[in-house]
Design an enzyme around this catalytic site. Sequence first.
Site, short mmCIF file in Angstrom:
data_model
loop_
_atom_site.label_atom_id
_atom_site.label_comp_id
_atom_site.label_asym_id
_atom_site.label_seq_id
_atom_site.Cartn_x
_atom_site.Cartn_y
_atom_site.Cartn_z
N GLY A 185 4.40 3.61 -1.50
CA GLY A 185 3.77 3.58 -0.18
C GLY A 185 4.73 3.82 0.97
O GLY A 185 5.83 3.32 0.97
N SER A 186 4.31 4.57 1.96
CA SER A 186 5.20 4.95 3.05
C SER A 186 4.42 5.65 4.15
O SER A 186 3.20 5.71 4.13
CB SER A 186 6.30 5.87 2.50
OG SER A 186 5.72 6.86 1.68
#
Length: 218
Positions: A185-186
């Site tokens: 996730g980012s």
Amino acid sequence: MFHKEGNKIILITFIIVIASFLLVDNFIAITWLRVLLMVTLLVFLGLILQFFRNPKRNTVLNNNQVVSPVDGKVVVIEEVFEKEFFKEKRLQVSVFMSPINVHVTRYPIGGNVIFSKYHPGKYLVAWHPKASEENERTTVVVENETYGKVLHRQIAGALAKRIVNYAKAGDTAVQGGESGFIKFGSRVDLFLPLNTKIKVELNQKVRGGESIIAEVNE
């Protein structure tokens, strides 16, 4: 088609899953438990494979437009003061990627890479207001004659522990071409000229290399 950044992880996952299958099949006598464990292993393998997928994207090259650098959801559209490179006000558009999105980062415009820098940092959740300045991140600036300078910043999230950046100062960037990869996730921030015409809305889902984020305001 899978991204090269996932080759090692995919291979290790396959080995673990196959070894676990053999152990479960030979040592678990309870049928329902054996089936449950096998299904869980297959789901785990499926998640790893889908995370590192690298689908082909059809980018329509256009120096008047900025395409989304990643797949995800638009979570920020606002005027901000960009401190690292421009040191002046810019329009910021941020795209958040969940673990199920494609995590390839693509060049939003074509042109010359004039700046590329990696910053080690924290791993705050990607939507945290300070993530853009305090998390592990890379900053890349591409310039062309039509659009000027566009900055895109890869930002690691709470799960992402490694950012891969292929862009180097002096490189020629092809719009929609790969500029990096973020594991898990980012988010990616875009910093655009103030006279840019924004073509997306908050919470809109976008596709890397295809969705138009902004264009020259004529």
